[in-house]
Design an enzyme around this catalytic site. Structure first.
Site, PDB file in Angstrom:
ATOM      1  CG  HIS A   1      39.202  -6.442 -58.243  1.00 55.08           C
ATOM      2  ND1 HIS A   1      39.224  -7.803 -58.416  1.00 55.08           N
ATOM      3  CD2 HIS A   1      39.916  -6.189 -57.118  1.00 55.08           C
ATOM      4  CE1 HIS A   1      39.941  -8.352 -57.443  1.00 55.08           C
ATOM      5  NE2 HIS A   1      40.370  -7.387 -56.643  1.00 55.08           N
TER       6      HIS A   1
ATOM      7  CG  ASP B   1      32.911  -4.983 -57.552  1.00 53.66           C
ATOM      8  OD1 ASP B   1      32.709  -4.994 -56.323  1.00 53.66           O
ATOM      9  OD2 ASP B   1      34.022  -5.233 -58.065  1.00 53.66           O
TER      10      ASP B   1
ATOM     11  CD  GLN C   1      37.660  -1.637 -51.924  1.00 51.14           C
ATOM     12  OE1 GLN C   1      37.693  -0.943 -50.905  1.00 51.14           O
ATOM     13  NE2 GLN C   1      38.381  -2.728 -52.040  1.00 51.14           N
TER      14      GLN C   1
ATOM     15  CE  LYS D   1      37.475  -6.539 -50.975  1.00 51.83           C
ATOM     16  NZ  LYS D   1      38.931  -6.386 -50.950  1.00 51.83           N
TER      17      LYS D   1
ATOM     18  CB  CYS E   1      43.284  -7.457 -58.243  1.00 51.07           C
ATOM     19  SG  CYS E   1      44.051  -8.566 -57.090  1.00 51.07           S
TER      20      CYS E   1
HETATM   21  N1  PMP Z   1      36.009  -5.877 -56.621  1.00 47.72           N
HETATM   22  C1  PMP Z   1      36.626  -4.896 -55.945  1.00 47.72           C
HETATM   23  C2  PMP Z   1      36.360  -3.476 -56.317  1.00 47.72           C
HETATM   24  C3  PMP Z   1      37.494  -5.208 -54.912  1.00 47.72           C
HETATM   25  O1  PMP Z   1      38.110  -4.232 -54.241  1.00 47.72           O
HETATM   26  C4  PMP Z   1      37.713  -6.560 -54.578  1.00 47.72           C
HETATM   27  C5  PMP Z   1      38.691  -6.938 -53.476  1.00 47.72           C
HETATM   28  N2  PMP Z   1      39.915  -6.272 -53.544  1.00 47.72           N
HETATM   29  C6  PMP Z   1      37.038  -7.539 -55.292  1.00 47.72           C
HETATM   30  C7  PMP Z   1      36.196  -7.157 -56.304  1.00 47.72           C
HETATM   31  C8  PMP Z   1      37.188  -8.979 -54.962  1.00 47.72           C
HETATM   32  O2  PMP Z   1      36.688  -9.227 -53.697  1.00 47.72           O
HETATM   33  P1  PMP Z   1      36.918 -10.652 -52.975  1.00 47.72           P
HETATM   34  O3  PMP Z   1      38.393 -10.914 -53.078  1.00 47.72           O
HETATM   35  O4  PMP Z   1      36.475 -10.418 -51.573  1.00 47.72           O
HETATM   36  O5  PMP Z   1      36.096 -11.641 -53.692  1.00 47.72           O
END
Ligand code: PMP
Length: 406
Positions: A123, A200, A203, A226, A364
């Protein structure tokens, strides 16, 4: 007793509605999950009964708010099986947690000639902060290749590991593909060359239990929203030994011990990394979400989720004109695909008109979209309250979208 998905669905008031005159089929859980009543109640009860600033200790409400807030930290500690609640730092979410580590750890530890490895499926939240810190320190950001199936190329990773590698930052479950990375192997291999590792877990945490001590990762990060909790709250787990060595990333109240114009000394862990008034209601809401999950049998939840995902994969593979993006063996929660000849956004709109909520776009994660040669995908992402009937609704809606588009 087996997992009772219908009972679970009753706990989520938002699911009991019609969208565009159709029953809502919510398949955008990768973006954010819905909240059970217990989370909504925990937040409103806090504001109704206990709202106050924390750690000021001047009166009863403040003591109560502090008690709930610190109890919530302990709930996160147990959730990740960290050895101490001092190792849990509240953040706004995954993004802030990664930035905290990249800037606090990276700015002081990285130098020219060093390398930071991230996977090709990250991401942007796990690319951009490292890019910024590498630009400042002269270190090099290197992407670990993925295979055509969208799996981490472990051989390529091993080949990249040498004494130049100081940090490996990797997603546990890809939000764009659903690939589950072999993070235990990654951590072990990275440690052999003395590199630190951040996982990270944005997910991953909703799908199965995490044990940071068994994983032996140096940092683990996730977002509350999430995980059936509120937005604006998340956590960074870090080994106390490392957090103690790190210089804070942001300054302000709460994170200090003493301040003079000449010098500031910092507070102890975890407060050293928590300047300003924290998201108290968010922390309480996140703890309520974890407690909600804890009263379910998580193994049954995982089995149920895998069953729904496998069913979705089966249907996708048999669906004419559908190209799956990513075909990893180990996957969780995500079905990412394109329909030949149709723009993902048009498909997403037509699904929405039928009450089916998915996400379209690059998620993203532009580098992995480029790798697969697509500008974006249609992503259906699943949570514990989704069912095979939701999958059927998705494919029925796709049938109709196809008829309208072609
Ligand atoms: N890493 C991953 C794998 C994600 O799916 C996301 C959210 N789509 C993020 C980072 C960023 O998370 P947040 O927007 O809650 O900070």
């Amino acid at each position: 007793m087996s997992f009772n998905v219908e009972a679970v669905r009753q706990d989520f008031p938002i699911l009991q509605q019609q969208v565009n005159d159709q029953p809502l089929v919510y398949l955008d859980n990768g973006a954010t999950t819905q909240k059970p009543n217990s989370v909504i109640d925990a937040i409103t009860n806090y504001y109704r009964c206990d709202n106050s600033n924390v750690h000021r200790g001047a009166h009863t409400l403040s003591d109560r708010a502090t008690g709930h807030f610190e109890q919530a930290r302990k709930t996160v500690q147990k959730f990740l099986n960290a050895s101490s609640s001092d190792e849990i730092i509240w953040t706004k979410g995954t993004t802030e947690a990664i930035n905290l580590v990249a800037f606090s750890w990276g700015l002081s530890e990285l130098k020219q000639g060093d390398r930071v490895l991230v996977s090709h499926m990250e991401h942007h939240a796990n690319i951009v902060p490292w890019q910024m810190v590498c630009q400042r320190t002269g270190a090099e950001l290197v992407a670990i290749p993925v295979t055509d199936q969208g799996e981490l190329d472990l051989n390529a990773f091993e080949a990249l590991l040498d004494e130049r590698v100081k940090f490996v930052s990797m997603v546990h479950v890809s939000n764009a593909l659903g690939t589950v990375n072999p993070v235990a192997d990654v951590i072990e291999l990275a440690h052999k060359v003395g590199a630190r590792v951040l996982i990270d877990g944005a997910q991953a945490v909703a799908h199965w239990s995490i044990d940071v001590q068994v994983l032996d990762c140096d940092f683990y990060v996730f977002s509350g929203h999430k995980l059936y909790g509120p937005t604006g709250i998340g956590a960074l787990y870090g080994k106390a030994e490392l957090l103690n060595q790190m210089t804070p990333f942001m300054g302000g109240g709460e994170m200090i011990e003493t301040v003079t114009f000449a010098e500031t000394t910092y507070n102890r862990l975890p407060y050293k990394f928590e300047p300003g008034t924290p998201n108290i209601a968010g922390a309480i809401g996140l703890a309520a979400a974890i407690e909600y999950l804890n009263q379910l049998d998580r193994q049954q939840v995982e089995q149920h989720e895998q069953d729904v995902l496998n069913y979705a994969l089966e249907r996708a593979e048999a669906y004419e004109g559908l190209r799956l993006i990513g075909s990893a063996k180990q996957r969780a929660g995500v079905l990412s695909f394109v329909l030949e000849g149709a723009h993902p956004q048009d498909v997403g709109m037509l699904l929405d008109q039928q009450g089916v909520a998915v996400r379209t776009g690059n998620h993203c994660a532009m580098p992995i979209m480029d790798f697969f040669g697509v500008p974006g995908t249609i992503r259906a992402s699943f949570a514990l309250y989704n069912t095979r009937a939701d999958v059927d609704a998705l494919f029925a809606a796709l049938d109709k979208a196809k008829r309208l588009l072609f």
